[in-house]
Design a protein around this motif. Structure first.
Motif, short mmCIF file in Angstrom:
data_model
loop_
_atom_site.label_atom_id
_atom_site.label_comp_id
_atom_site.label_asym_id
_atom_site.label_seq_id
_atom_site.Cartn_x
_atom_site.Cartn_y
_atom_site.Cartn_z
N THR A 171 -17.72 -28.23 5.92
CA THR A 171 -18.40 -28.25 7.23
C THR A 171 -18.24 -26.86 7.83
O THR A 171 -17.13 -26.44 8.14
N PHE A 172 -19.34 -26.15 7.96
CA PHE A 172 -19.25 -24.79 8.49
C PHE A 172 -20.53 -24.37 9.20
O PHE A 172 -21.58 -25.00 9.04
N SER A 173 -20.38 -23.33 10.02
CA SER A 173 -21.53 -22.81 10.78
C SER A 173 -21.59 -21.30 10.63
O SER A 173 -20.55 -20.64 10.55
N VAL A 174 -22.80 -20.78 10.61
CA VAL A 174 -23.02 -19.35 10.43
C VAL A 174 -23.90 -18.85 11.58
O VAL A 174 -24.91 -19.47 11.90
N VAL B 126 -26.32 -21.85 12.51
CA VAL B 126 -26.74 -22.63 11.35
C VAL B 126 -25.57 -23.48 10.89
O VAL B 126 -24.59 -22.95 10.36
N GLY B 127 -25.63 -24.77 11.11
CA GLY B 127 -24.55 -25.68 10.72
C GLY B 127 -24.88 -26.35 9.40
O GLY B 127 -25.99 -26.87 9.20
N ILE B 128 -23.91 -26.32 8.49
CA ILE B 128 -24.14 -26.88 7.15
C ILE B 128 -23.01 -27.86 6.81
O ILE B 128 -21.83 -27.54 6.95
N GLY B 129 -23.39 -29.04 6.38
CA GLY B 129 -22.42 -30.02 5.91
C GLY B 129 -22.75 -30.41 4.48
O GLY B 129 -23.90 -30.78 4.19
N LYS C 204 -30.28 -39.41 -2.93
CA LYS C 204 -29.25 -39.69 -1.92
C LYS C 204 -28.84 -38.39 -1.25
O LYS C 204 -28.83 -37.34 -1.90
N LYS C 205 -28.45 -38.48 0.02
CA LYS C 205 -28.17 -37.26 0.77
C LYS C 205 -26.80 -36.68 0.41
O LYS C 205 -25.78 -37.35 0.55
N ILE C 206 -26.81 -35.41 0.00
CA ILE C 206 -25.55 -34.75 -0.37
C ILE C 206 -25.25 -33.61 0.61
O ILE C 206 -24.11 -33.17 0.73
N GLY C 207 -26.30 -33.16 1.33
CA GLY C 207 -26.08 -32.07 2.29
C GLY C 207 -27.01 -32.18 3.47
O GLY C 207 -28.14 -32.67 3.35
N GLY C 208 -26.51 -31.74 4.64
CA GLY C 208 -27.33 -31.78 5.85
C GLY C 208 -27.21 -30.46 6.60
O GLY C 208 -26.20 -29.74 6.48
N ILE C 209 -28.24 -30.14 7.36
CA ILE C 209 -28.32 -28.85 8.07
C ILE C 209 -28.72 -29.09 9.52
O ILE C 209 -29.64 -29.87 9.79
N LEU C 210 -28.01 -28.45 10.43
CA LEU C 210 -28.39 -28.53 11.84
C LEU C 210 -28.45 -27.10 12.39
O LEU C 210 -27.43 -26.44 12.52
N ILE C 211 -29.67 -26.64 12.70
CA ILE C 211 -29.84 -25.28 13.23
C ILE C 211 -30.09 -25.38 14.73
O ILE C 211 -30.98 -26.09 15.18
N ASN D 23 -34.88 -30.75 6.17
CA ASN D 23 -33.82 -29.97 5.51
C ASN D 23 -32.67 -30.79 4.94
O ASN D 23 -31.57 -30.26 4.79
N ASP D 24 -32.91 -32.04 4.61
CA ASP D 24 -31.85 -32.80 3.93
C ASP D 24 -31.82 -32.40 2.46
O ASP D 24 -32.87 -32.28 1.84
N ILE D 25 -30.63 -32.26 1.91
CA ILE D 25 -30.54 -31.96 0.48
C ILE D 25 -30.18 -33.27 -0.22
O ILE D 25 -29.16 -33.90 0.10
N THR E 251 -18.13 -27.46 14.38
CA THR E 251 -18.16 -26.00 14.17
C THR E 251 -19.36 -25.37 14.89
O THR E 251 -19.28 -24.24 15.34
N ASN E 252 -20.45 -26.12 15.01
CA ASN E 252 -21.61 -25.59 15.74
C ASN E 252 -21.27 -25.36 17.21
O ASN E 252 -21.55 -24.32 17.78
N VAL E 253 -20.63 -26.37 17.82
CA VAL E 253 -20.29 -26.27 19.24
C VAL E 253 -19.27 -25.15 19.44
O VAL E 253 -19.39 -24.33 20.36
C1 BTN Z 1 -27.94 -33.76 9.51
O1 BTN Z 1 -27.99 -34.70 10.31
O2 BTN Z 1 -28.40 -33.88 8.38
C2 BTN Z 1 -27.33 -32.46 9.91
C3 BTN Z 1 -25.87 -32.42 9.62
C4 BTN Z 1 -25.23 -31.10 9.94
C5 BTN Z 1 -23.74 -31.17 9.82
C6 BTN Z 1 -23.07 -29.84 9.96
S1 BTN Z 1 -21.37 -29.91 9.56
C7 BTN Z 1 -21.12 -28.31 10.19
C8 BTN Z 1 -21.98 -28.17 11.42
N1 BTN Z 1 -21.26 -28.62 12.60
C9 BTN Z 1 -21.81 -29.72 13.13
O3 BTN Z 1 -21.37 -30.32 14.13
N2 BTN Z 1 -22.87 -30.10 12.42
C10 BTN Z 1 -23.12 -29.19 11.33
#
Ligand code: BTN
Length: 243
Positions: free
Chosen positions: A56-59, A128-131, A107-114, A100-102, A12-14
């Protein structure tokens, strides 16, 4: 709000970055995919997610950052938004692992890629990508991953959770716009994983050492008190926390 829903996409980021290159997208455009086949994680890693199970979403954020010196403010706001949206479901023992790992129960439940795009006129657009791991029960070899279904023993509606995160994002972005930056950072530090506790770290060379996290600097570096008594700052690629 402009929400684009996709059945399947690589990332979704790409997708959002490509759209942005061709269209004048409105601020806060959201792209959400039911199935992400080539999700991007931090440090060049893959973000794998079982189809139709997770969020899995991006803003797109266009109007928040005034300069690159405040780029880490966005990371703080997004981390707190995901943290609080999950916390509001009633989970105890959540924390934010730098940057920014949640984590839920360590244990990891959420990840963020900005991903930030700096325009020639100085404007900063951020994708802002959120999984969030929601209804996936099995993570195979990923022993450090968990999900809402694993924590609660019941499934969750992904759209409701996404709306919860979007609400939190608006709240924290407004807090930053309204000069409440100090309070937002305080909240980030209050929930930072292993702050002030002796912890193990690893350098890219594989060398391990012990240290105590003091804080995260405005530039996003992790400030660590070493056993020698020296204080050192690390950028994201310079150190890994072991957990
Ligand atoms: C991490 O490594 O912790 C970051 C993970 C981010 C994943 C999300 S899912 C939605 C968005 N699109 C991607 O390709 N990555 C982020």
């Amino acid at each position: 709000m402009n929400i684009i829903k996709l059945d399947a996409i690589g990332s979704t980021n790409v997708y959002l970055k490509n759209l942005l290159a061709n269209l004048n997208l409105e601020n806060f455009t959201v792209v959400v995919a039911d199935n992400q086949t080539a999700g991007k994680g931090q440090r060049g890693a893959l973000w794998t997610s079982e189809p139709s199970s997770n969020l899995t979403f991006s803003v797109l954020v266009k109007d928040l950052l005034l300069g690159i010196e405040s780029i880490y403010d966005l990371n703080v706001a997004v981390s707190l938004s995901v943290f609080n949206a999950i916390k509001n479901l009633g989970i105890e023992g959540l924390s934010i692992k730098w940057p920014n790992d949640i984590l839920a129960d360590n244990k990891k439940i959420g990840g963020i890629l900005i991903e930030n795009i700096i325009k020639s006129n100085g404007e900063i657009f951020s994708v802002v990508g959120i999984g969030i791991n929601v209804n996936q029960g099995n993570f195979g070899e990923l022993a450090q991953a968990t999900s809402l279904v694993n924590v609660f023993g019941k499934e969750f509606d992904r759209e409701i959770l996404m709306n919860g995160v979007l609400k939190q994002l608006q709240y924290y972005f407004n807090s930053l716009r309204n000069d409440h930056k100090i309070g937002v950072w305080q909240e980030y530090h209050n929930n930072l994983y292993r702050i002030s506790i002796p912890s193990a770290f690893e350098l890219p060379s594989g060398e391990r050492f012990m240290g105590i996290i003091q804080n995260v600097s405005q530039q996003g570096t992790l400030v660590v008190l070493l056993e020698s008594g020296k204080i050192e700052e690390f950028y994201i690629k310079e150190v890994k926390m072991l957990y």
